[in-house]
Design a protein around this motif. Structure first.
Motif, PDB file in Angstrom:
ATOM      1  N   ALA A 134      58.962  57.004  94.354  1.00  0.00           N
ATOM      2  CA  ALA A 134      57.693  56.717  93.667  1.00  0.00           C
ATOM      3  C   ALA A 134      56.682  57.846  93.830  1.00  0.00           C
ATOM      4  O   ALA A 134      55.893  58.106  92.935  1.00  0.00           O
ATOM      5  CB  ALA A 134      57.108  55.407  94.169  1.00  0.00           C
ATOM      6  N   SER A 182      55.786  57.802  89.504  1.00  0.00           N
ATOM      7  CA  SER A 182      55.700  56.333  89.500  1.00  0.00           C
ATOM      8  C   SER A 182      56.636  55.734  88.447  1.00  0.00           C
ATOM      9  O   SER A 182      57.006  54.571  88.524  1.00  0.00           O
ATOM     10  CB  SER A 182      54.262  55.893  89.232  1.00  0.00           C
ATOM     11  OG  SER A 182      53.820  56.447  88.007  1.00  0.00           O
ATOM     12  N   HIS A 198      60.549  54.261  89.286  1.00  0.00           N
ATOM     13  CA  HIS A 198      60.786  52.874  89.712  1.00  0.00           C
ATOM     14  C   HIS A 198      61.184  51.988  88.528  1.00  0.00           C
ATOM     15  O   HIS A 198      62.081  51.155  88.637  1.00  0.00           O
ATOM     16  CB  HIS A 198      59.536  52.325  90.405  1.00  0.00           C
ATOM     17  CG  HIS A 198      59.782  51.022  91.096  1.00  0.00           C
ATOM     18  ND1 HIS A 198      60.488  50.942  92.285  1.00  0.00           N
ATOM     19  CD2 HIS A 198      59.463  49.751  90.750  1.00  0.00           C
ATOM     20  CE1 HIS A 198      60.577  49.669  92.637  1.00  0.00           C
ATOM     21  NE2 HIS A 198      59.968  48.930  91.731  1.00  0.00           N
TER      22      HIS A 198
END
Length: 197
Positions: free
Chosen positions: A76, A80, A83
């Motif tokens: 992450a 981001s 994920h």
């Protein structure tokens, strides 16, 4: 962090003992001039959005050796988006050593990366398409093509009443690009599409 993510979903061959599908994620460095800024995309309206478009420029095939595995649970901080995009590919997220060096210099935690075995480390390591044993490790190859993506802004010229020429953004140039990724798999069973025909 200047990250580009490719996700591939490959339908499994159930009669050959594979699951319903296999997911792969390839994470590479995004260079500044590869794609147009999202702010520009938002401002430029597309006419006829349902039209099937042809790329105006075909960019050459890029061959990438993905020699590092990325730990999904720690990824992450790299992006981001990993994920969500790579959720089905938790055990199959790959990147390149040269991209890892770039991200480490930017302060990313190196513990999320694991260097994979290479042909130089294991002389018996073959390409999967030449490997006769389905349960042996090998170097797998996966190719994909992006048929249309916005790669550059188009500029048009206009003249004012005094005859002075100025340029302004007036559209998007589209490109097509192919990629081939080579990466280590612990058994050929995970790479059954890569066979000599």
């Amino acid at each position: 962090q200047e990250v580009k993510i490719f996700r591939a979903l490959i339908l499994g061959e159930l009669e050959r003992g594979q699951s319903q599908f296999q997911a792969l994620c390839f994470v590479t460095r995004l260079h500044r001039n590869e794609i147009i800024p999202s702010e520009s995309m938002a401002k430029l309206r597309q006419k006829n959005p349902r039209t099937v478009r042809q790329a105006e420029e075909v960019r050459g095939l890029e061959h990438l050796s993905m020699d590092v595995a990325v730990n999904f649970s720690k990824a992450a901080q790299l992006s981001s988006h990993i994920h969500n995009v790579c959720a089905e590919a938790k055990e199959a997220i790959y990147t390149r050593e040269e991209d890892v060096k770039f991200w480490l210099e930017k302060g990313v935690d190196g513990s999320m990366f694991e260097v994979l075995p290479q042909g130089s480390d294991l002389p018996e390591l073959q390409r999967c398409r030449r490997c006769p044993d389905r349960w042996k490790p090998c170097i797998c190859s996966y190719s994909l093509s992006i048929e249309w993506y916005p790669c550059m802004l188009k500029y048009c010229k206009s003249r004012d009443a005094g005859g002075k020429v100025s340029s302004y953004k007036c559209g998007i140039r589209s490109c097509q690009k192919g990629y081939t990724f080579d990466y280590y798999v612990p058994q050929k069973q995970l790479c059954l599409w890569d066979e000599e025909t």
